[in-house]
Design an enzyme around this catalytic site. Structure first.
Site, PDB file in Angstrom:
ATOM      1  CG  ASP B 174      43.737  39.831  86.880  1.00  0.00           C
ATOM      2  OD1 ASP B 174      44.104  38.683  86.618  1.00  0.00           O
ATOM      3  OD2 ASP B 174      44.457  40.664  87.467  1.00  0.00           O
ATOM      4  CD  GLU B 206      50.039  40.125  88.696  1.00  0.00           C
ATOM      5  OE1 GLU B 206      49.514  40.021  87.576  1.00  0.00           O
ATOM      6  OE2 GLU B 206      49.925  39.266  89.581  1.00  0.00           O
TER       7      GLU B 206
END
Lengths: 345, 345
Positions: B174, B206
């Site tokens: 991720d 993010e």
């Protein structure tokens, strides 16, 4: 050698990789080399001027680890611990499973999927699982089975200031020291011994103490150093960088006072740093060796080790060298330590 | 190169949210050879353009390059590092893990754990707090201050581990697995003339609030955007609302997603016999798709996710086939229209 030894897999009950390596390396240096019925290794070395006292040095070859107890329908491995492991260090560890040492990871549900309650709970070992990347039970069974031993996948790596991290410093450090010292010559006859299954109840030592029935024994171990953040100073037990630990007592044995003094004096006379254990937790093979047969004078000398029984144990190379040096000097002079089996009239 | 090689290269780079320069630099260098225009903006977002000779519009294909980790918040008197988390980390995974501390050099560190011998039965039952987490790099306070310092980045020391079948476990799948998927898609579009400009956007921050993607979308101002991220895969401790690894791209539906765009995408999948799964999110998808949708004057957005086990841990596990299938779905879709307006109405 420490790197090689700590990286071998040898969970209690499955010490073969370690014992095979040690046996092949040390056989040339011993007058007699044996492996007993439970897997212990005994190397007997004749001294130049023996007094007839039976002297033995011990270290254990096994490490704490895991063992596969079941395989789920989805191909995950359930497991339990071998030796004392805090469940809380297991999540997300990388492991090696079985004889072929296949890669596995101990998984956990993503944090996003957990409720606040769930996040506050300690996950118990019964709830954990190892993911080896199998598609289902049948797929998993191609490479893994119930009873497979599982060790941590943690390579030997250096930290700053002569410190290093590895798994199984307890007790490959003790093994490494014996492996180096057997190459020297001594006045006394000495048994250099490597035991199995210490972590599951000092079982190898039980057997070995009866076979050899030593008068004097030195147990080389690793012991807790909790000189870390948030620990109160009086609970440090031992401190990294302050030298090997000469143990007075732990949960299993009271060290022989005179032997203890003998060792301490050697350390002082040779300016070898040493420390005493400030707490009395833990136990090791000395318990079995002291009371296993007809009674033995025993003392443990240990390497201070942070995060013991985890894949990321940390120790200090200077402590290791001091410990090796101390034991060498003790063994060289052990013939001077009289064996007191006097007849009282 | 293959997707698994891209993943290996990308996951070995270290870049916690706000400190992504290593990854930005790598991607700028790499994309220079296959794209016409490569820029890096004020925040570190990398924007690469595959320009078209025609004027069919602008498409943004996006993934984020930051990873979760920690920052050194204090150095105690004994040289232990106290830390603050960056992004969502389950604190229970930290004890006995290895990290890299990025100071003057990269230093290996161990996240400390109290040994079982030292705990009362009360302590044993409790979950550790972030305030009790510390990192041992083996340094003294002075050394740590000189070589590391407060504010230093800390990443998991967790290089890729290959499991059975095509499963791979590593830190920061991720969202590096998505970056790898996009690079593969670019490779497969080599030599193909698209009717519109394709912008590859590797965005920062993010994990701490979808921050890079919104500025990136502002600069690029695409006609529509496809964000690639990860979603939760099925594990033994969670099967509700999760996806089995191997199912292929997971397409999101819900208010964050542009209805017509996603329906056109799905139609293309059906026509091309590409399998996919649907994930429904009635609110914030928790990905860059959320911030991109309201960037500038509003941007039609889609979200495709890769099923990922153990999200936000050092053992994030993915099936390479999901990356391959997702890349294939993107290539197919991107080749299926000449002008962006074709898929927006």
């Amino acid at each position: 050698m420490l790197k090689k030894l700590t990286e071998l897999s040898g969970v209690s009950g499955n010490e073969k990789n370690v014992s095979d390596y040690i046996f092949s390396e040390l056989q040339p240096f011993a007058d007699k080399a044996e492996k007993d019925n439970i897997g212990n290794l005994i190397f007997y070395k004749k001294g130049k001027n023996p007094t007839g006292t039976t002297v033995a040095v011990f270290a254990h070859m096994d490490e704490v680890g895991l063992i596969v107890t079941d395989i789920t329908d989805d191909g995950y491995l359930k497991f339990s611990s071998v030796g004392g492991i805090d469940d809380r260090i297991l999540l997300t560890q990388r492991v090696l499973v079985g004889k072929e040492q296949i890669n596995g990871v101990i998984g956990i549900k993503a944090v996003h999927l957990q409720t606040k309650d769930e996040r506050g709970k300690v996950i118990k070992i019964e709830e954990m699982y190892i993911d080896i990347g199998a598609l289902n039970k049948e797929d998993a069974q191609k490479v893994a089975k119930k009873g497979d031993y599982v060790s941590f996948n943690s390579p030997y790596q250096k930290l700053s200031r002569d410190r290093f991290k590895a798994k199984a410093i307890d007790d490959r450090a003790g093994c490494a020291i014996i492996m180096e010292l057997i190459k020297e010559s001594y006045d006394e006859d000495i048994y250099f011994c490597f035991t199995v299954q210490e972590e599951t109840g000092l079982r190898g030592a039980q057997v070995l103490s009866r076979r050899i029935n030593p008068d004097i024994a030195l147990v080389l171990e690793a012991t807790t150093a909790s000189d870390t953040a948030f620990s109160p100073k009086h609970l440090y037990a031992t401190t990294l960088g302050n030298g090997p630990v000469i143990t007075n007592m732990d949960r299993g044995a009271y060290a022989d006072k005179e032997l203890n003094s003998f060792i301490t004096n050697i350390a002082e006379n040779n300016s070898i740093p040493y420390q005493n254990k400030l707490t009395s937790n833990g136990g090791n093979d000395s318990r079995q060796i002291q009371t296993g047969a007809s009674g033995c004078r025993v003392c443990s000398v240990s390497l201070p080790c942070r995060y013991i029984h985890s894949p990321v144990s940390v120790a200090d190379m200077n402590d290791y060298k001091s410990m090796k040096n101390l034991i060498l000097k003790v063994l060289k002079d052990i013939h001077k330590f009289a064996n007191k089996k006097e007849v009282i009239q | 190169m293959s997707i698994s090689k891209y993943i290996e290269k990308l996951t070995c780079l270290d870049g916690v949210s706000g400190f992504e320069h290593n990854i930005s630099a790598f991607l700028v260098n790499y994309l220079k050879s296959i794209c016409d225009d490569v820029t890096i903006d004020a925040l570190g977002n990398v924007i690469a353009c595959k320009k078209s000779k025609k004027s069919g519009g602008k498409v943004m294909l996006e993934a984020h390059i930051d990873e979760i980790g920690m920052l050194v918040s204090a150095i105690d008197d004994d040289g232990f590092l106290l830390v603050s988390p960056v992004g969502g980390i389950d604190v229970r995974i930290l004890p006995a893990s290895c990290v890299k501390v990025h100071g003057k050099e990269k230093y290996l560190g161990v996240v400390g754990a109290k040994p079982p011998h030292m705990m009362s039965s009360d302590e044993y039952a409790k979950v550790i707090d972030f305030e009790q987490i510390y990192i041992d790099v083996g340094m003294s306070k002075e050394e740590a201050q000189a070589n590391i310092g407060v504010g230093a980045m800390v990443t998991f020391d967790a290089s890729p581990t290959h499991l059975q079948n095509d499963f791979m476990a590593s830190k920061c799948m991720d969202d590096r697995a998505s970056v790898a998927t996009i690079l593969d898609c670019l490779d497969k579009l080599k030599g193909i003339e698209l009717g519109y400009d394709l912008y590859i956007c590797a965005c920062v921050q993010e994990e701490v609030g979808l921050r890079g993607s919104v500025t990136c979308a502002y600069s690029v101002n695409p006609d529509f955007a496809i964000a690639i991220d990860v979603t939760h895969a099925t594990t033994p401790d969670e099967s509700k609302g999760t996806f089995k690894c191997g199912v292929g791209p997971v397409i999101c539906l819900g208010p964050n997603i542009h209805d017509t765009l996603v329906n056109n995408f799905i139609d293309t999948m059906k026509r091309s016999n590409i399998s996919y799964e649907i994930e429904v999110e009635g609110g914030n998808t928790g990905t860059d798709a959320w911030s991109i949708q309201t960037a500038r004057e509003g941007i039609p957005t889609m979200l495709i996710s890769l099923p990922l086990k153990y999200m936000h841990t050092p053992i994030e596990t993915i099936s390479i086939s999901d990356c391959e299938k997702t890349s294939h779905s993107l290539v197919t879709f991107l080749k299926s229209f000449e002008k962006t307006e074709d898929v927006l109405c």
